[in-house]
Scaffold this active site. Structure first.
Site, PDB file in Angstrom:
ATOM      1  N   LYS A   1       1.204  -1.342   0.264  1.00 46.38           N
ATOM      2  CA  LYS A   1       0.085  -0.249  -0.262  1.00 46.38           C
ATOM      3  C   LYS A   1       1.128   1.168  -0.049  1.00 46.38           C
ATOM      4  CE  LYS A   1      -4.004  -2.557   2.063  1.00 46.38           C
ATOM      5  NZ  LYS A   1      -4.409  -2.724   2.968  1.00 46.38           N
TER       6      LYS A   1
ATOM      7  N   GLN B   1      -4.455  -1.400   8.977  1.00 42.85           N
ATOM      8  CA  GLN B   1      -4.524  -3.071   9.388  1.00 42.85           C
ATOM      9  C   GLN B   1      -5.258  -4.187  10.198  1.00 42.85           C
ATOM     10  OE1 GLN B   1      -3.776  -3.367   5.611  1.00 42.85           O
ATOM     11  NE2 GLN B   1      -3.881  -5.775   5.403  1.00 42.85           N
TER      12      GLN B   1
ATOM     13  N   ASP C   1     -11.174   2.973   3.779  1.00 43.01           N
ATOM     14  CA  ASP C   1     -11.649   1.495   3.514  1.00 43.01           C
ATOM     15  C   ASP C   1     -12.517   1.598   3.348  1.00 43.01           C
ATOM     16  OD1 ASP C   1      -9.322  -0.157   3.719  1.00 43.01           O
ATOM     17  OD2 ASP C   1      -8.733   0.539   5.655  1.00 43.01           O
TER      18      ASP C   1
HETATM   19  N1  GUN Z   1      -7.534  -6.388   5.908  1.00 48.14           N
HETATM   20  C1  GUN Z   1      -7.606  -7.310   4.690  1.00 48.14           C
HETATM   21  N2  GUN Z   1      -8.055  -6.501   3.489  1.00 48.14           N
HETATM   22  C2  GUN Z   1      -7.996  -5.203   4.901  1.00 48.14           C
HETATM   23  C3  GUN Z   1      -8.725  -3.873   3.578  1.00 48.14           C
HETATM   24  O1  GUN Z   1      -8.619  -3.784   2.814  1.00 48.14           O
HETATM   25  N3  GUN Z   1      -8.147  -3.342   4.517  1.00 48.14           N
HETATM   26  C4  GUN Z   1      -7.589  -3.290   6.088  1.00 48.14           C
HETATM   27  N4  GUN Z   1      -7.964  -2.434   6.423  1.00 48.14           N
HETATM   28  N5  GUN Z   1      -7.482  -4.322   6.282  1.00 48.14           N
HETATM   29  C5  GUN Z   1      -7.557  -5.548   6.112  1.00 48.14           C
END
Ligand code: GUN
Length: 285
Positions: free
Chosen positions: A53, A97, A120
């Site tokens: 990311k 995350q 998100d």
């Molecule tokens: N863990 C797995 N997929 C995601 C996501 O799309 N966003 C976040 N913040 N954590 C995740």
């Protein structure tokens, strides 16, 4: 034999389009969009996702911050960091995350993120807005899945779409997005009896369970668009999806590979959501 939906190529096009907009955004608003990514603990898969990311943000030319916190971080400490970032006018998007260590209430943390910085789209106000059809941050993976389907040229309207998996992150929001595009949607899950009777009707099949071989070739309607959201780590270290690719690709018209399908799109949509939050804050200011 199915055509491959190249998530890497589609996501690269999205990122390149965003990258091209950065100089104009900076000239107009005095700075570039800024994404802050927070990771708590040492989950190896999460570390890879977070690194990807931040790398994508750098590629696009956004500002980014990575906050890596130890496993022992308390819920109160994390909430206090989020409060600081909410108040920081130099930060447009805040992403924590998941999963979080067990001693931290993930839902509480998600609700603590300012709704206008929730890149998100997990905040209850964004989730609710999605379901009642108001403007909102749309979760990245579902948004990316719709783009991948659109990249095939196969229309969604009037089609039967079957989604397997009912998580808040993927299954539920992707079902709503497909419904918004006038698909007839079946939301199936681990307790659905005779899954095959549903999947065989699916013109569009989205599989987001987190388990290998939930869907095999005999369950796929000939010519269907198959989207595999699974990311399962095998004992030998390789990644595999929820769909048995070898057999499903014999029946499907289009199919996403794992890796290289949905994963890169999730990250591209995160970049887009960050730019959207940046712009929304400037338009409403
Ligand atoms: N863990 C797995 N997929 C995601 C996501 O799309 N966003 C976040 N913040 N954590 C995740």
């Amino acid at each position: 034999m199915a055509k491959i939906i190249d998530g890497k190529a589609v996501s690269a096009a999205v990122k390149d389009a965003l990258k091209a907009r950065m100089p104009e955004l900076e000239a107009r608003y005095g700075r570039r969009p800024c994404l802050c990514v927070i990771i708590v603990g040492e989950n190896p898969a999460s570390k890879v996702y977070v690194r990807n990311k931040v790398r994508a943000a750098q590629y696009v030319g956004m500002e980014s911050r990575l906050v890596e916190l130890p496993e022992r971080t308390s819920e109160a400490e994390l909430l206090s960091l989020i409060a600081e970032l909410n108040a920081d006018s130099g930060v447009d998007g805040v992403l924590v995350q998941l999963p979080l260590p067990r001693h931290i209430d993930a839902q509480k943390v998600i609700e603590a993120i300012a709704v206008e910085k929730d890149v998100d789209g997990f905040h209850v106000l964004n989730a609710g807005s999605l379901w009642v059809g108001r403007p909102c941050s749309v979760p990245c993976t579902p948004k990316g899945i719709l783009r991948l389907i659109d990249s095939t040229g196969v229309g969604i309207e009037g089609k039967t779409a079957v989604v397997i998996g009912r998580s808040n992150i993927v299954g539920k929001p992707v079902a709503k997005l497909l419904l918004d595009r006038n698909a007839t949607v079946v939301l199936a899950h681990s307790r659905t009896p005779d899954l095959k009777s549903f999947t065989l009707q699916a013109d569009i099949l989205v599989v987001a369970v987190g388990k290998e071989r939930v869907v095999t070739g005999d369950m796929v309607k000939p010519g269907a668009v198959v989207i595999d959201v699974g990311m399962n780590r095998r004992a030998d270290g390789s990644l595999t999806g929820d769909v048995e690719f070898e057999t499903a690709s014999q029946a499907a018209g289009w199919i996403t590979p794992v890796p290289g399908g949905v994963g890169p799109m999730t990250i591209a949509m995160l970049m887009e959501n960050t730019v959207d939050c940046f712009l929304a804050a400037r338009v409403s200011a």
